[in-house]
Motif scaffolding. Sequence first.
Motif, short mmCIF file in Angstrom:
data_model
loop_
_atom_site.label_atom_id
_atom_site.label_comp_id
_atom_site.label_asym_id
_atom_site.label_seq_id
_atom_site.Cartn_x
_atom_site.Cartn_y
_atom_site.Cartn_z
N UNK A 182 0.67 -1.36 0.13
CA UNK A 182 -0.11 -0.04 0.13
C UNK A 182 0.70 1.37 -0.12
N UNK A 183 1.88 1.36 0.70
CA UNK A 183 2.71 2.45 0.83
C UNK A 183 3.49 2.79 -0.43
N UNK A 184 3.69 1.55 -1.39
CA UNK A 184 4.35 2.02 -2.53
C UNK A 184 3.25 2.16 -3.71
N UNK A 185 2.01 1.99 -3.47
CA UNK A 185 1.18 2.55 -4.37
C UNK A 185 0.62 1.26 -5.33
N UNK A 186 0.57 0.09 -4.75
CA UNK A 186 0.53 -1.26 -5.48
C UNK A 186 -0.76 -1.35 -6.21
N UNK A 187 -0.72 -1.98 -7.60
CA UNK A 187 -1.88 -2.05 -8.34
C UNK A 187 -2.21 -3.42 -8.70
N UNK A 188 -3.52 -3.78 -8.65
CA UNK A 188 -3.88 -5.09 -9.17
C UNK A 188 -3.77 -4.96 -10.78
#
Length: 244
Positions: A182-188
């Motif tokens: 989340x802190x790294x801006x993860x995407x599906x």
Amino acid sequence: EVRGVRERVGVTEIANFAKYQVSGPGAEEWLEWLMTNTMPALGRLVLTPMLNERGKLIGDFTIAKAAEGRFLIWGSLAASKYHMRWFEKHLPADGSVTVQRFHTDLVGLSIAGPRARDVLAGLVDADVSNAAFRFMDYREMDVAGAPCMVNRISYTGDLGYEIWMKPSVQRRVYLAIKEAGAEFGIVDFGMRALLSMRLEKNFPTWFAELRPIYGPFEGGMERFVKFRKPGFIGRAAALAERDA
């Protein structure tokens, strides 16, 4: 999705690859004969085509040496029944090799992108630094407390990891990846994004660029064909294609 993976990190589901285990005292020698590439050292991966007797491409696999006499193989799901027939047809008669195909009893997630290592490091106790966990390494480790098999490889062409596990723990591992990322801006990201990214890196795929109408040189796979080996199925025809 693509930009999120290329610039940060993304996660995708990869259970739709075919998965096999080849084991037994004759496993390594048999795979050397079946595949064009040399088999990996312990804890390492190789990419390898598989040819028929006419030297045409009939398979494209990732192979890990998990232990002495035990190899894990990943390939195309669409060709898995054909590949199992081919494997079984060519098994040695002495029973020294066993081939097992995993179905939905082995599933996977892939994380890819420049922050992928940061995400994985937050989920494991193992050292996953670049020096300790190199490109094309295979490791068994707990991820979010769940026993997993991890390949340092990605089909997107970014820094990435394939994480394989039993289906009973997949949801736990996925949610932990999303939380750690989340802190790294993860995407599906999904299969269409994955296929777009592999094209950007010029990675071929089965049933498109790699088909039985092509030889390994026509398919751009020549770096995975090792003629210094004493022999493999289709070697003579592949030599003729190279020389022509």
